[in-house]
Design a protein around this motif. Structure first.
Motif, PDB file in Angstrom:
ATOM      1  N   THR A 128       0.848  -1.191   0.000  1.00  0.00           N
ATOM      2  CA  THR A 128       0.000   0.000   0.000  1.00  0.00           C
ATOM      3  C   THR A 128       0.888   1.246   0.000  1.00  0.00           C
ATOM      4  O   THR A 128       1.979   1.242   0.563  1.00  0.00           O
ATOM      5  N   GLY A 129       0.416   2.295  -0.658  1.00  0.00           N
ATOM      6  CA  GLY A 129       1.269   3.473  -0.827  1.00  0.00           C
ATOM      7  C   GLY A 129       2.463   3.148  -1.696  1.00  0.00           C
ATOM      8  O   GLY A 129       3.529   3.756  -1.561  1.00  0.00           O
ATOM      9  N   GLY A 130       2.285   2.201  -2.610  1.00  0.00           N
ATOM     10  CA  GLY A 130       3.409   1.658  -3.365  1.00  0.00           C
ATOM     11  C   GLY A 130       3.856   2.468  -4.556  1.00  0.00           C
ATOM     12  O   GLY A 130       4.802   2.074  -5.237  1.00  0.00           O
ATOM     13  N   PHE A 136      -1.049  -0.783  -4.298  1.00  0.00           N
ATOM     14  CA  PHE A 136      -2.280  -0.104  -3.870  1.00  0.00           C
ATOM     15  C   PHE A 136      -1.932   1.365  -3.661  1.00  0.00           C
ATOM     16  O   PHE A 136      -1.056   1.699  -2.859  1.00  0.00           O
ATOM     17  N   ASP A 137      -2.646   2.256  -4.360  1.00  0.00           N
ATOM     18  CA  ASP A 137      -2.359   3.684  -4.207  1.00  0.00           C
ATOM     19  C   ASP A 137      -3.558   4.489  -4.671  1.00  0.00           C
ATOM     20  O   ASP A 137      -4.370   4.017  -5.482  1.00  0.00           O
ATOM     21  N   VAL A 159      -7.457   3.544   1.418  1.00  0.00           N
ATOM     22  CA  VAL A 159      -7.459   2.731   2.635  1.00  0.00           C
ATOM     23  C   VAL A 159      -8.476   3.209   3.666  1.00  0.00           C
ATOM     24  O   VAL A 159      -8.689   2.557   4.683  1.00  0.00           O
ATOM     25  N   LEU A 160      -9.142   4.343   3.386  1.00  0.00           N
ATOM     26  CA  LEU A 160     -10.195   4.828   4.272  1.00  0.00           C
ATOM     27  C   LEU A 160     -11.543   4.148   4.002  1.00  0.00           C
ATOM     28  O   LEU A 160     -12.495   4.344   4.756  1.00  0.00           O
ATOM     29  N   SER A 161     -11.603   3.341   2.939  1.00  0.00           N
ATOM     30  CA  SER A 161     -12.873   2.769   2.500  1.00  0.00           C
ATOM     31  C   SER A 161     -12.823   1.242   2.466  1.00  0.00           C
ATOM     32  O   SER A 161     -11.958   0.659   1.803  1.00  0.00           O
ATOM     33  N   ASP A 162     -13.773   0.588   3.144  1.00  0.00           N
ATOM     34  CA  ASP A 162     -13.889  -0.865   3.074  1.00  0.00           C
ATOM     35  C   ASP A 162     -14.081  -1.328   1.636  1.00  0.00           C
ATOM     36  O   ASP A 162     -13.431  -2.286   1.183  1.00  0.00           O
ATOM     37  N   ARG A 218       1.026 -13.533  -0.149  1.00  0.00           N
ATOM     38  CA  ARG A 218       1.604 -14.019   1.099  1.00  0.00           C
ATOM     39  C   ARG A 218       2.316 -12.911   1.865  1.00  0.00           C
ATOM     40  O   ARG A 218       2.779 -13.115   2.986  1.00  0.00           O
ATOM     41  N   VAL A 219       2.401 -11.731   1.248  1.00  0.00           N
ATOM     42  CA  VAL A 219       3.080 -10.590   1.873  1.00  0.00           C
ATOM     43  C   VAL A 219       2.220  -9.345   1.729  1.00  0.00           C
ATOM     44  O   VAL A 219       1.694  -9.068   0.642  1.00  0.00           O
ATOM     45  N   LEU A 220       2.082  -8.599   2.813  1.00  0.00           N
ATOM     46  CA  LEU A 220       1.478  -7.270   2.779  1.00  0.00           C
ATOM     47  C   LEU A 220       2.441  -6.306   3.449  1.00  0.00           C
ATOM     48  O   LEU A 220       2.841  -6.514   4.597  1.00  0.00           O
ATOM     49  N   VAL A 221       2.830  -5.249   2.736  1.00  0.00           N
ATOM     50  CA  VAL A 221       3.634  -4.170   3.314  1.00  0.00           C
ATOM     51  C   VAL A 221       2.782  -2.904   3.275  1.00  0.00           C
ATOM     52  O   VAL A 221       2.426  -2.433   2.197  1.00  0.00           O
ATOM     53  N   SER A 222       2.443  -2.374   4.433  1.00  0.00           N
ATOM     54  CA  SER A 222       1.552  -1.213   4.529  1.00  0.00           C
ATOM     55  C   SER A 222       2.363   0.066   4.701  1.00  0.00           C
ATOM     56  O   SER A 222       2.920   0.324   5.771  1.00  0.00           O
ATOM     57  N   CYS A 223       2.422   0.851   3.628  1.00  0.00           N
ATOM     58  CA  CYS A 223       3.152   2.126   3.666  1.00  0.00           C
ATOM     59  C   CYS A 223       2.230   3.329   3.516  1.00  0.00           C
ATOM     60  O   CYS A 223       2.684   4.466   3.667  1.00  0.00           O
ATOM     61  N   ALA A 224       0.955   3.117   3.196  1.00  0.00           N
ATOM     62  CA  ALA A 224       0.035   4.237   3.022  1.00  0.00           C
ATOM     63  C   ALA A 224      -0.169   4.965   4.349  1.00  0.00           C
ATOM     64  O   ALA A 224      -0.329   4.334   5.394  1.00  0.00           O
ATOM     65  N   GLY A 225      -0.162   6.277   4.309  1.00  0.00           N
ATOM     66  CA  GLY A 225      -0.356   7.057   5.533  1.00  0.00           C
ATOM     67  C   GLY A 225      -0.101   8.527   5.277  1.00  0.00           C
ATOM     68  O   GLY A 225       0.161   8.950   4.160  1.00  0.00           O
ATOM     69  N   GLY A 226      -0.167   9.300   6.336  1.00  0.00           N
ATOM     70  CA  GLY A 226       0.051  10.733   6.221  1.00  0.00           C
ATOM     71  C   GLY A 226      -0.302  11.417   7.529  1.00  0.00           C
ATOM     72  O   GLY A 226      -0.703  10.761   8.490  1.00  0.00           O
TER      73      GLY A 226
END
Length: 259
Positions: free
Chosen positions: A12-14, A36-37, A59-62, A80-88
Motif C-alpha cells: 500500500t502506498g506503493g 495499492f495507491d 485505505v479509508l474505505s472498506d 503471502r506478503v502485505l507491506v503497509s506504507c500508506a499514511g500521512g
C-alpha cells in the motif's frame, strides 16, 4: 519465507517513497507485486516501469480496499506478503494562542480523527483482509504469510504539532504484538518498521538547507534515511522466519527534539 516468483505481495502506498522502494526490491527478487495507491496516474506509471499491477485503493474505505484485493488476487493470486506504507499526517498544536490577537484555537477533532483513520484504521483494514486471505493458503515451510506495518519515530518522540500523527503511529506499534499473537496459530507473522527522517517525495519539497540540517541531527550516519534502506529491512523481515511481533526503529539513532 523465501522471496521469489512463487509468492505475490501487496504494497500500500506503493507508487512513491518507501512503498515504491519496497515494490522495486520485491520485483528485483521476482515477487509478483500489486501496488495499492490513490494516485492512478503515478500508480499506472510505476506499475508499468516495475512490471507490477496497479490497483486503485483508498485505505479509508472498506469497499475500495476489498475491490483492490480482489483485483490484485485475480492478477497475481493470493498474496503471502502485505507491506503497509500508506499514511500521512498534519501539523496542528493541541491548543494555540495567536501571537497577535491572543485568540485561543484548538486542534479540530475531525482533523485528529482523520489522521487516525488514515494511518491506524487504514493499516488495520488492510491487515484484516490480507490475513483472512492468507489463512486460505497451505503453509510453505511452516508459514502462510507476513504482514509489515509502517510506524514512525513520532510514535515515541513526536514533535510539537504531531499529536494526531504520534497517536496514530503509536497505535500501530501498540497493535503489532497483539496481532502477531492473534495470527500465530495460522502461521502468519507481523512486524513493524519505525522510520526516522527519510528522503521521500514529501521531504523533497523542503529546501536543501532544511534537509541538510535535519540530516545533521542524525548521530550516524549524519544524513536522511534512504527509501531503499527501508525496503532492505522489509525484505529481511519477510525472509527471517523468527522475526515476529517486533517493532524496529530505523533512524540512525536519532531521538527527535521537541521542534
Amino acid at each position: 519465507m523465501r522471496i521469489d516468483s512463487s509468492i505475490s505481495a501487496v504494497v500500500t502506498g506503493g507508487a512513491s517513497g518507501l512503498g515504491l522502494a519496497t515494490v522495486q526490491a520485491l520485483r528485483a527478487a521476482g515477487v509478483k507485486v500489486a501496488i495499492f495507491d490513490l494516485n492512478p496516474e503515478t500508480g499506472e506509471k510505476v506499475a508499468a516501469e516495475t512490471g507490477s499491477v496497479f490497483c486503485p485503493c483508498d485505505v479509508l474505505s472498506d469497499e475500495s480496499v476489498d475491490a483492490a484485493f480482489a483485483q490484485a488476487r485475480k492478477a497475481n493470486g493470493q498474496e503471502r506478503v502485505l507491506v503497509s506504507c500508506a499514511g500521512g499526517g498534519n501539523a496542528i498544536p493541541t491548543a494555540r494562542r495567536d501571537k497577535n490577537t491572543g485568540e485561543i484555537n484548538i486542534f479540530p477533532s475531525d482533523k485528529f480523527e482523520w489522521v487516525l483513520k488514515l494511518n491506524t484504521v487504514g493499516t488495520f483494514r488492510c491487515i484484516t483482509r490480507a490475513a483472512a486471505g492468507m489463512m486460505t493458503l497451505d503453509p510453505v515451510d511452516g508459514e502462510r504469510g507476513v504482514l509489515i506495518n509502517t510506524a514512525s519515530a513520532a510514535a515515541t518522540d513526536g514533535q510539537m504539532g504531531q499529536a494526531a500523527y504520534s497517536a496514530a503511529k503509536a497505535a500501530i506499534v501498540g497493535m503489532t504484538l497483539t496481532i502477531a499473537r492473534d495470527l500465530s496459530r495460522e502461521g502468519i507473522r507481523v512486524n513493524t518498521i519505525q522510520p526516522g527522517i527519510f528522503d521521500t517525495p514529501a521531504m523533497a519539497r523542503a529546501p536543501q538547507q532544511m534537509k541538510d540540517a535535519l540530516g545533521a541531527m542524525v548521530p550516524f550516519p549524519p544524513r536522511l534515511g534512504r527509501a531503499d534502506e527501508y525496503a532492505s529491512l522489509a525484505l529481511e523481515m519477510i525472509r527471517n522466519t523468527y522475526f515476529n511481533g517486533e517493532t524496529v526503529r530505523l533512524d540512525g539513532a536519532i531521538r527527535m527534539q521537541p521542534r
